[in-house]
Design a protein around this motif. Structure first.
Motif, short mmCIF file in Angstrom:
data_model
loop_
_atom_site.label_atom_id
_atom_site.label_comp_id
_atom_site.label_asym_id
_atom_site.label_seq_id
_atom_site.Cartn_x
_atom_site.Cartn_y
_atom_site.Cartn_z
N ALA A 1 -8.78 -6.19 6.91
CA ALA A 1 -7.64 -5.42 7.41
C ALA A 1 -6.58 -6.22 8.16
O ALA A 1 -5.42 -5.82 8.20
N TRP B 1 -2.06 -2.29 6.37
CA TRP B 1 -2.55 -1.19 5.52
C TRP B 1 -3.11 -0.06 6.38
O TRP B 1 -2.88 1.11 6.08
N SER B 2 -3.86 -0.40 7.41
CA SER B 2 -4.40 0.64 8.31
C SER B 2 -3.26 1.38 9.00
O SER B 2 -3.34 2.60 9.22
N ASP C 1 -10.74 0.24 5.52
CA ASP C 1 -9.82 -0.84 5.18
C ASP C 1 -10.56 -2.17 5.38
O ASP C 1 -10.79 -2.61 6.51
N ILE D 1 0.83 -1.20 0.00
CA ILE D 1 0.00 0.00 0.00
C ILE D 1 0.87 1.25 0.00
O ILE D 1 0.49 2.28 -0.57
N ILE E 1 -11.25 6.89 5.78
CA ILE E 1 -10.68 5.75 5.05
C ILE E 1 -11.25 4.46 5.61
O ILE E 1 -11.35 4.29 6.83
N ALA F 1 -11.20 -0.04 10.22
CA ALA F 1 -10.67 -1.31 9.72
C ALA F 1 -11.62 -2.44 10.08
O ALA F 1 -12.10 -2.52 11.22
N ALA G 1 -1.96 3.88 6.56
CA ALA G 1 -2.94 4.97 6.40
C ALA G 1 -2.87 5.93 7.58
O ALA G 1 -2.89 7.16 7.40
N LEU H 1 -10.31 0.80 0.78
CA LEU H 1 -9.28 -0.19 0.47
C LEU H 1 -9.85 -1.58 0.68
O LEU H 1 -10.55 -1.83 1.67
N SER H 2 -9.55 -2.50 -0.21
CA SER H 2 -9.98 -3.89 -0.03
C SER H 2 -8.87 -4.83 -0.47
O SER H 2 -8.54 -4.91 -1.66
N ASP H 3 -8.32 -5.54 0.52
CA ASP H 3 -7.35 -6.59 0.23
C ASP H 3 -7.97 -7.94 0.57
O ASP H 3 -7.27 -8.91 0.85
N ILE I 1 -10.19 6.42 10.37
CA ILE I 1 -9.86 5.16 9.69
C ILE I 1 -10.63 4.03 10.36
O ILE I 1 -10.54 3.84 11.58
#
Length: 241
Positions: free
Chosen positions: A88, A93-94, A85, A67, A83, A108, A97, A148-150, A106
């Motif tokens: 997460a 990633w968080s 996540d 990221i 944001i 998550a 961010a 965000l998407s993982d 944020i």
């Protein structure tokens, strides 16, 4: 449905995969109770410069560098106030961010437990549950600037099946992003090599001004993962058109 990435801690924003010193490769012998595939995975981890660098900088996982590198290329964190996540855990990633946008809201979410992070609201929740979207919206308290998407479903080992399943997950994440994004917002999502399917790509192009695929250097060369970055959300009117 999570990234499932290891270790713990907090760290800086260097996107490099090592300290510049040549590493000596570590070979791992197959232990009595360890399968050959597990041995290969452990050997890869021990010899991965991003794993070592994540530990050195205090990132929760090597995936933090993905990221970081995507943001360095596309700049989607700049000016973001809210944001999300998705998928997460363990929080790399968080973590990035929170470092890149101090003071941002944020949120998550993951079905797996995740240690608390300063500046991040962590929700233990299955994204597929009926109440998940509303719970995320309530936690955000307003339109998101970045989603965000993982997330990735468990793999079956059958390439075509796995591709379709992760595309399905991306479609659900996209529809959530469309619901919560502010105008000009950004959606970042993991897909597989081959990119997005036609219908998904068409939907993204309908809703966003720019849709690009990228494979950050921290993504292993032998991995089929790829990321799509959809920027410049056109708003609900375009999404409904």
């Amino acid at each position: 449905m999570s990234r499932g990435r290891g270790s713990s801690g907090r760290g800086g924003g260097n996107s490099g995969g090592g300290s510049g010193q040549r590493q000596v490769a570590v070979r791992v012998k197959t232990a009595r109770k360890r399968t050959h595939s597990s041995t290969l995975w452990l050997q890869r981890q021990l010899n991965d410069p991003y794993v070592a660098e994540a530990k050195r900088q205090g990132y929760r996982s090597r995936a933090a560098f993905k990221i970081v590198q995507l943001d360095e290329k596309f700049g989607f964190f700049k000016g973001a106030k809210r944001i999300v996540d998705l998928g997460a855990a363990p929080g790399g990633w968080s973590q990035v961010a929170a470092e890149r946008v101090p003071g941002a809201k944020i949120v998550a979410l993951d079905i797996l437990p995740m240690d608390e992070l300063p500046g991040v609201e962590v929700l233990l929740q299955d994204f597929l549950a009926d109440e998940a979207p509303e719970r995320l919206k309530a936690a955000l308290g307003g339109p998101a600037d970045v989603v965000l998407s993982d997330m990735a479903p468990p793999t079956t080992g059958h390439t075509k099946t796995d591709h379709l399943r992760i595309i399905g997950m991306c479609e659900m994440a996209l529809e959530f992003a469309i619901e919560v994004l502010a105008p000009n917002g950004v959606f970042v999502c993991k897909v597989f090599q081959g990119g997005t399917e036609g219908t998904l790509l068409s939907r993204m192009k309908q809703c966003f001004a720019s849709v690009k695929h990228a494979k950050p250097p921290a993504s292993r060369a032998d991995s089929a993962e790829l990321y799509v970055v959809a920027a410049g959300f056109k708003g609900q009117t375009a999404a409904e058109g």
